[in-house]
Design a protein around this motif. Structure first.
Motif, short mmCIF file in Angstrom:
data_model
loop_
_atom_site.label_atom_id
_atom_site.label_comp_id
_atom_site.label_asym_id
_atom_site.label_seq_id
_atom_site.Cartn_x
_atom_site.Cartn_y
_atom_site.Cartn_z
N GLN A 277 12.12 33.56 80.14
CA GLN A 277 11.76 32.39 80.94
C GLN A 277 12.98 31.62 81.44
N CYS A 278 14.07 31.75 80.71
CA CYS A 278 15.29 31.02 81.05
C CYS A 278 16.48 31.93 80.78
N ARG A 279 17.38 32.02 81.75
CA ARG A 279 18.58 32.85 81.59
C ARG A 279 19.82 32.05 81.99
N ALA A 280 20.93 32.34 81.34
CA ALA A 280 22.19 31.68 81.69
C ALA A 280 23.35 32.62 81.38
N TRP A 281 24.32 32.63 82.27
CA TRP A 281 25.53 33.44 82.09
C TRP A 281 26.71 32.49 81.93
N ILE A 282 27.36 32.55 80.77
CA ILE A 282 28.46 31.64 80.44
C ILE A 282 29.73 32.45 80.21
N VAL A 283 30.78 32.12 80.94
CA VAL A 283 32.08 32.77 80.75
C VAL A 283 32.89 31.93 79.77
N VAL A 284 33.41 32.59 78.73
CA VAL A 284 34.17 31.87 77.70
C VAL A 284 35.66 31.97 77.96
N SER A 285 36.23 33.16 77.91
CA SER A 285 37.65 33.44 78.12
C SER A 285 38.50 32.86 76.99
N GLN A 286 39.81 33.08 77.09
CA GLN A 286 40.72 32.65 76.01
C GLN A 286 40.97 31.15 76.02
N SER A 287 41.05 30.58 77.21
CA SER A 287 41.35 29.15 77.30
C SER A 287 40.09 28.41 77.73
N TYR A 288 39.55 27.67 76.84
CA TYR A 288 38.35 26.91 77.12
C TYR A 288 38.31 25.73 76.16
#
Length: 693
Positions: A277-288
């Motif tokens: 019902q709900c989707r999300a794409w989150i980019v983390v990477s080394q610097s966050y």
């Protein structure tokens, strides 16, 4: 860009048996690079002087004398450069200064070389060519600014005619004599052909894109080869209703193995779209920062803008996310997690209910995967088998995905070089696609075996070789990605405008604007697999691009060596800094706390994922020669200093909360690009008098 970049490429290509010679050449090239910067500074300072003060010649004698002395210093430096080249035994130059045409000329690639200069022939040629071009640019600038001539009145003159006109106009001044001396020395670059060791190279007109098919040959989604089983396994684990708890599924693999590609393919499949019902794409990477991640999650899941989260602390943000997701079957992808602490920081934002929700992680680190969900074994992404590797290579290297017979005998060698790593395969395919003869392919593969690199890793060698194979105008464009943060979705239109303002894009060809050429450059980098399409716009054109982490590492490594661009967090002397990139809130604080100016800065780039505040008084730091100023997402109320940046070509104030431009904006007589999205902006009448927009 070319001189600084060329310098270190030259050094990197020298073989170890010539190490002593390499050190001498390195120093010689560094001197040339510094000299080119001196000439650029002189030209800009002269234009700045002419723009700032009325054309009354007698009132500026001290400034003119100072500039004349600097020209004399450059003359002496040029003479020293020729002498050092002769001592180094470097001989041969293929063109004359009078035949150079600045930005609308590119160099051929055929060389007859003495043994001592094998490996840096093109670089030596480009270094000297650019000195000649810069000499012409100085003359052109002076004629346009001092004599009020238009470009079309100057472009057909050769350098002798230009010097004659300037001489008549200045008639006996010290400045005129200095200009004559500097251009005589630049002309000497041609005379010293026997001193640079390169023979028989004709100049050619600009043809940066040799491939007549300028359309993109593939998108990222098409890169999936050999992942069929992985897609089935991951999709089943995500959609398995027998597991009702919130489960974490981890995809583990080395850099360039296709983790993000696989996750993206599954994430965008119809089965997954229909299941959650709900989707999300989150980019983390080394610097966050945790705040950045939480803000991004709120934007993806709740459609909340940055302004609505600015006053929230991290605890409140987690509560908001948890409350929103409660009772919902959700899927959140956390792409490129590096540390266990990354997951520990963020995991409490995801409610643990029995709704069959999932979190999908991609990581290079096994301890991250094992910690995230001890009850579920990680999914190891294996390297491609030989047949899969060859299929992917052919798909990228040939328009019909079929290898011609005269190249098939190289199949085993290509597979062995790439080691089953998808990124290495597609980049090598992009490198070889422009070569058509078997001997060219064999030579390239041999260069991979011997390519100098700080590690023996074949993938790094392939990436470095692909970078070195770029023509010089594309090297500048690729290195520009070093300014952006990891996993940044780079808007294609914004990027192309920056390239043009930086001078990376050649003069208009017949029937083509600089915008057309910039788009050609972008497509060429995509087709060479140096960058990827991020998203497309409504009409199918490239909307944004991305660069893989390993290629970003390469761009940053080269950019640091060449002083091409630095991040505010990079340590080092800022005296000669040309481009400065600020990519996060901490960087903004570092910049505003600077207690010194950056006098030679040409580009100041705020490339932010989130909005930040900055006092306007800290904006410029005495950088009067700025050509590029990108303040997107920087909250700044009164940019009063902008009117003093009379050399500015590019200004971006999008989402900056600027309410009104100062009347001095009319001083920006070189401004080519002005972007102001997101807010109502009052524009003074002086703005509409800028003729270059």
């Amino acid at each position: 860009m070319g001189l600084h970049k060329t310098a270190d490429t030259t050094v990197n290509r020298l073989r170890k048996p010539r190490e002593e010679h390499s050190q001498l050449v390195r120093e010689w090239v560094r001197q040339i690079r510094d000299l080119s910067y001196d000439m650029e500074d002189l030209s800009d300072e002269y234009v700045h002087l002419l723009e700032r003060v009325a054309f009354a010649f007698t009132t500026r004698i001290p400034s003119r004398r100072r500039l004349a002395k600097r020209m004399q210093h450059i003359n002496r430096s040029l003479q020293e450069m020729y002498r050092r080249a002769s001592q180094l035994g470097i001989r041969g130059l293929p063109f004359s200064a009078s035949s150079s045409s600045g930005m609308d000329a590119t160099l051929a690639r055929r060389f007859e070389l003495d043994a001592d200069v094998v490996g840096f022939e093109e670089d030596v040629e480009v270094i000297t060519k650019q000195l000649c071009d810069l000499g012409r640019q100085v003359l052109t600038t002076i004629m346009k600014q001092l004599m009020g001539l238009e470009f079309d009145q100057v472009q057909d003159m050769d350098e002798q005619e230009m010097k004659k006109e300037i001489k008549v106009h200045l008639q006996g001044t010290k400045l005129a004599k200095s200009l004559q001396r500097i251009n005589r020395n630049l002309q000497e670059t041609s005379k010293h052909a026997s001193e640079l060791g390169i023979q028989g190279i004709p100049s050619s007109s600009l043809s940066p894109i040799k491939d007549t098919n300028l359309s993109l040959r593939y998108d990222v989604a098409e890169d999936v080869v050999g992942f069929d089983h992985d897609i089935q396994v991951i999709t089943y684990q995500l959609c398995d209703l027998h597991v009702t708890r919130r489960a974490v599924i981890s995809i583990v693999g080395m850099g360039g193995s296709g983790k993000t590609t696989l996750a993206n393919k599954v994430y965008n499949s119809q089965a997954v779209k229909d299941h959650f019902q709900c989707r999300a794409w989150i980019v983390v990477s080394q610097s966050y920062t945790a705040r950045e991640l939480l803000t991004n999650i709120m934007k993806e899941t709740m459609n909340i803008g940055n302004g609505q989260t600015r006053e929230m602390d991290e605890r409140e943000m987690k509560n908001k996310i948890r409350e929103h997701l409660k009772g919902t079957r959700y899927l959140v992808v956390m792409d490129d997690i590096w540390k266990v602490s990354d997951w520990e920081t963020i995991k409490t934002a995801f409610p643990e209910e029995f709704t069959a929700s999932r979190v999908l992680l991609t990581t290079r680190k096994m301890d991250v995967a094992e910690t995230a969900d001890p009850d579920r074994p990680p999914h190891h992404l294996k390297l491609l088998e030989s047949e899969e590797s060859w299929n992917l290579f052919c798909k990228k290297a040939f328009s019909n995905a079929c290898c011609p017979p005269h190249l098939q005998h190289l199949q085993d060698k290509i597979i062995q070089k790439c080691g089953g790593l998808p990124l290495a395969i597609v980049v090598l395919a992009g490198l070889l696609r422009r070569k058509h003869e078997a001997y060219e392919w064999s030579q390239t593969l041999e260069r991979i075996s011997h390519a100098p690199n700080k590690t023996d890793d074949q993938t790094h060698k392939i990436l470095a070789l692909s970078y070195n194979d770029l023509p010089h105008h594309l090297k500048s464009c690729f290195l520009y990605f070093s300014a952006f943060p990891e996993d940044y979705d780079v808007d294609a239109e914004r990027l192309m405008c920056l390239w043009i303002a930086e001078g990376f894009v050649g003069s208009d060809l017949e029937g083509q604007t600089m915008e057309d050429l910039a788009e050609m450059y972008l497509i060429e980098l995509i087709n060479r697999c140096m960058i990827q399409v991020g998203r497309r716009n409504e009409i199918g054109s490239v909307g944004s691009v991305r660069v893989h982490d390993l290629l970003l590492d390469l761009a940053r490594y080269e950019a640091r060596k060449l002083n091409f661009c630095r991040s505010i967090s990079d340590k080092g002397d800022s005296t000669d800094l040309r481009r400065l990139s600020i990519t996060d809130d901490e960087g903004v604080h570092q910049y505003t706390s600077l207690g010194f100016s950056i006098p030679k800065l040409r580009s100041l780039l705020f490339l932010l994922k989130y909005d930040v505040d900055m006092p306007s008084k800290s904006m410029i730091h005495g950088s009067k020669f700025l050509r590029v100023l990108d303040l997107q997402r920087v909250y700044i109320e009164s940019p009063s200093e902008i009117g003093d940046l009379i050399l500015l070509r590019y200004l971006n104030l999008s989402f900056s909360e600027v309410k009104e431009l100062p009347s001095s904006i009319g001083n920006l007589c070189h401004l080519q690009t002005f972007i102001a999205l997101g807010y109502n902006l009052r524009i003074p009448s002086s703005f509409w008098k800028i003729q270059t927009l």
